[in-house]
Motif scaffolding. Structure first.
Motif, PDB file in Angstrom:
ATOM      1  N   ALA A  60       0.590  -1.227   0.211  1.00  0.00           N
ATOM      2  CA  ALA A  60       0.035   0.037   0.015  1.00  0.00           C
ATOM      3  C   ALA A  60       0.925   1.267   0.215  1.00  0.00           C
ATOM      4  O   ALA A  60       0.436   2.223  -0.597  1.00  0.00           O
ATOM      5  N   GLU A  61       2.006   1.078   0.790  1.00  0.00           N
ATOM      6  CA  GLU A  61       2.958   2.436   0.881  1.00  0.00           C
ATOM      7  C   GLU A  61       3.766   2.447  -0.566  1.00  0.00           C
ATOM      8  O   GLU A  61       3.945   3.371  -0.983  1.00  0.00           O
TER       9      GLU A  61
ATOM     10  N   ALA B  57       1.471   2.123  -4.379  1.00  0.00           N
ATOM     11  CA  ALA B  57       0.217   2.507  -4.107  1.00  0.00           C
ATOM     12  C   ALA B  57      -0.828   2.219  -5.510  1.00  0.00           C
ATOM     13  O   ALA B  57      -1.968   1.952  -5.073  1.00  0.00           O
ATOM     14  N   ALA B  58      -0.177   2.592  -6.640  1.00  0.00           N
ATOM     15  CA  ALA B  58      -1.031   2.333  -8.019  1.00  0.00           C
ATOM     16  C   ALA B  58      -1.538   0.930  -7.978  1.00  0.00           C
ATOM     17  O   ALA B  58      -2.693   0.505  -8.294  1.00  0.00           O
TER      18      ALA B  58
ATOM     19  N   TYR C 142      -1.710  -1.374  -5.589  1.00  0.00           N
ATOM     20  CA  TYR C 142      -2.437  -1.517  -4.619  1.00  0.00           C
ATOM     21  C   TYR C 142      -3.879  -1.128  -4.698  1.00  0.00           C
ATOM     22  O   TYR C 142      -4.922  -1.834  -4.552  1.00  0.00           O
ATOM     23  N   GLY C 143      -4.082  -0.022  -5.350  1.00  0.00           N
ATOM     24  CA  GLY C 143      -5.530   0.523  -5.687  1.00  0.00           C
ATOM     25  C   GLY C 143      -6.146  -0.482  -6.783  1.00  0.00           C
ATOM     26  O   GLY C 143      -7.404  -0.749  -6.622  1.00  0.00           O
ATOM     27  N   LEU C 144      -5.327  -0.629  -7.792  1.00  0.00           N
ATOM     28  CA  LEU C 144      -5.751  -1.459  -8.946  1.00  0.00           C
ATOM     29  C   LEU C 144      -6.425  -2.884  -8.475  1.00  0.00           C
ATOM     30  O   LEU C 144      -7.277  -3.545  -8.436  1.00  0.00           O
TER      31      LEU C 144
END
Lengths: 252, 306
Positions: free
Chosen positions: A223-224, A227-228, A230-232
């Motif tokens: 997540a850190e 991040a992209a 993780y978002g997908l």
């Protein structure tokens, strides 16, 4: 205490360490200490733990144990009432604040050393140096500093004299330092000081790492750092969960 | 059984989270509301920070909207051009909202903004729902009267007129874009899908026929929430997938029971209860805003030196 074997075990340990340390300076020889764990793993079911610091002194004196966490930059905000609603109005930033600070001593701090020595060694929450960021709003009455210490104490991350350093006989000592469930991750330093006549005559530092381990840690890291991705992944998970749910519902 | 939530950085009971997800899913299945406006305040009451509660609601709403949207799509109740125009506004709005969210967080005003917005909207919706259910209860004996489907007013004089065949409308595209934008901003700040505002807006402002409203709004909600999930994860790192997943499992199960019972029950009394629940939450949040806090100071970690 937790079993009669402790003093004997510690004595053996101390002897072994002392033999290895014969070549060191006199100051180093007068104190040996270690921690029960150099790695604290924060796993999915972590509910806090306890550090055990133990060691031996060569000459009688007072022992102070300080555990410090990684350094943080913190904003302290103060709420004020505006049109009946409490909202944050004033703020001050502090830099290089230890995320965790716990101190234990073999006697009350006031008896261990003079106020000036306590201040010099940062013994006690009163003397802990907390530096406002350059250009930060001034804190003339110390309200923001006091609030920082108060909130940290409430979160269980700052403590003073919660636990005593206890002596087993003349030479062997030990202290328990509780680490709460919300203990911040990072590099810690545990330092044991020996004081004689109100002066620090020896100190020994041991590193300690608090690290998230397991699935939770991996998720937080992705997540850190990615991040992209993780978002997908979160989107994909949500879509498939909803889709599977609708299939199960139609069959049922 | 406690479970550690890696982004929220706290441990909560799994069964409590399943119950929250299930309860919200049950109500949304029964009443056909999205439930985001119930979920986010409940997470706040559990101690989840407002930022993470709002960020995590987004994927949960995606999951809970998918099955409804698929069902409406299969029945052909989605006005695709209208959905795309709404979505245009929604994307702009949710992206703007995320930036606004990040800015408010930086200056320390995000918590109060989220709670104030909730107090305002929960009060309005709760009151409207309560009035509606009271009216429905009173109307049971007498016959119901229907108002006009839609009226012509100044809104119909706006430029960029466009024909939406499925909805049998010839209106300015600016209207749905504006509505989508407004909902997008709210969605980013409140962690809601916004169906409870969009559905009335589509019926009363745009004059869309009720049959295409739900499917079209669900289409818009799914894509806006996907955008928000990505933006919140990318910009603010406030999406907790463990929390979202547990809530979704509870929500999927709850929605099934909710929609089954919803078809069997006459919902006026229950709708009234839901209205009271919503108003109760508004009162609790409003009280927290005006009550003197136990400690006027709070601290936030900005960053750490290594």
């Amino acid at each position: 205490m937790s079993g009669r074997g402790w003093p004997a075990l510690l004595a053996m340990l101390v002897l072994t360490v002392a033999e290895g340390g014969l070549g060191r300076s006199a100051a180093a020889q007068s104190l040996v200490a270690d921690i029960s764990d150099h790695l604290v793993a924060v796993t999915t079911d972590f509910a806090g733990t306890e550090l055990l610091l133990f060691g031996a002194v060569e000459r009688p004196g007072r022992v102070v144990v300080v555990v410090r966490g990684p350094l943080q930059t913190l904003v302290v905000r103060r709420k004020e009432r505006v049109l009946g609603v409490w909202i944050n109005r004033l703020a001050t930033t502090f830099v290089d604040v230890p995320a965790f600070y716990a101190i234990a001593s073999s006697a009350p701090l006031a008896e261990v050393a003079s106020a000036s020595e306590l201040a010099r060694q940062e013994f006690g929450l009163r003397y802990l140096r907390l530096n406002p960021a350059s250009g930060a709003q001034s804190d003339p009455d110390g309200g923001f500093r006091a609030a920082l210490v108060r909130v940290k104490q409430r979160e269980g991350l700052y403590s003073e004299g919660l636990e005593q350093v206890s002596f087993l006989g003349e030479r062997l000592f030990r202290a328990r330092i509780p680490l709460p469930a919300n203990v911040p991750t990072g590099s810690y330093v545990a330092t044991v000081f020996l004081l004689v006549d109100g002066e620090v005559v020896a100190a020994q530092t041991s590193p300690l790492v608090v690290s998230k381990l397991g699935t939770g840690a991996r998720i937080a890291r992705v997540a850190e750092h990615d991040a992209a991705i993780y978002g997908l992944f979160a989107i994909l998970l949500a879509l498939s969960a909803g889709w599977l749910g609708s299939i199960a519902f139609r069959q049922g | 059984m406690q479970i550690y939530l890696p982004i929220a950085e706290l441990s909560l009971d799994v069964f409590l989270l399943l119950a929250i997800g299930g309860g919200v899913g049950f109500l949304s299945g029964m009443f056909g509301v999205g439930g985001g406006f119930l979920l986010t305040p409940l997470l706040l009451f559990c101690g989840v920070s407002p930022a993470v509660a709002v960020g995590t609601a987004a994927p949960q709403i995606v999951a809970s909207s998918v099955s409804g949207a698929l069902a409406h799509w299969r029945r052909g109740n989605v006005d695709v051009p209208m959905g795309i125009v709404l979505l245009l506004g929604g994307m702009l709005g949710s992206s703007t909202g995320t930036l606004l969210f990040a800015y408010l967080r930086r200056i320390g005003q995000i918590d109060v903004t989220i709670i104030l917005t909730y107090v305002v909207f929960l009060s309005i919706i709760g009151s409207l729902m309560l009035a509606e259910s009271l009216r429905a209860l009173r109307r049971e004996a007498s016959s119901a009267s229907r108002g006009k489907l839609h009226q012509h007013n100044w809104l119909h004089g706006l430029p960029f007129k466009f024909r939406f065949r499925k909805s049998k409308l010839y209106i300015s595209a600016l209207l749905p874009v504006g509505i989508g934008f407004f909902i997008g901003v709210l969605a980013a700040i409140m962690g809601v899908g916004g169906g409870f505002i969009m559905v009335p807006a589509m019926i009363y402002l745009l004059g869309m026929p009720t049959i295409t409203v739900i499917g079209t709004s669900l289409l818009q909600i799914i894509f806006v929430m996907m955008n928000l999930t990505f933006m919140q994860a990318w910009q603010n790192q406030t999406v907790d997938i463990v929390l979202a997943f547990v809530l979704t499992v509870g929500g999927v199960l709850g929605a099934q029971f909710g929609s089954r019972i919803g078809t069997r029950l006459r919902g006026e009394q229950l709708r009234g209860l839901l209205a009271l629940l919503v108003l109760g939450m508004a009162v609790k949040l409003a009280y927290d805003l005006v009550a003197t806090p136990a400690d006027a100071y709070s601290i936030v970690v900005l960053g750490r030196a290594t």
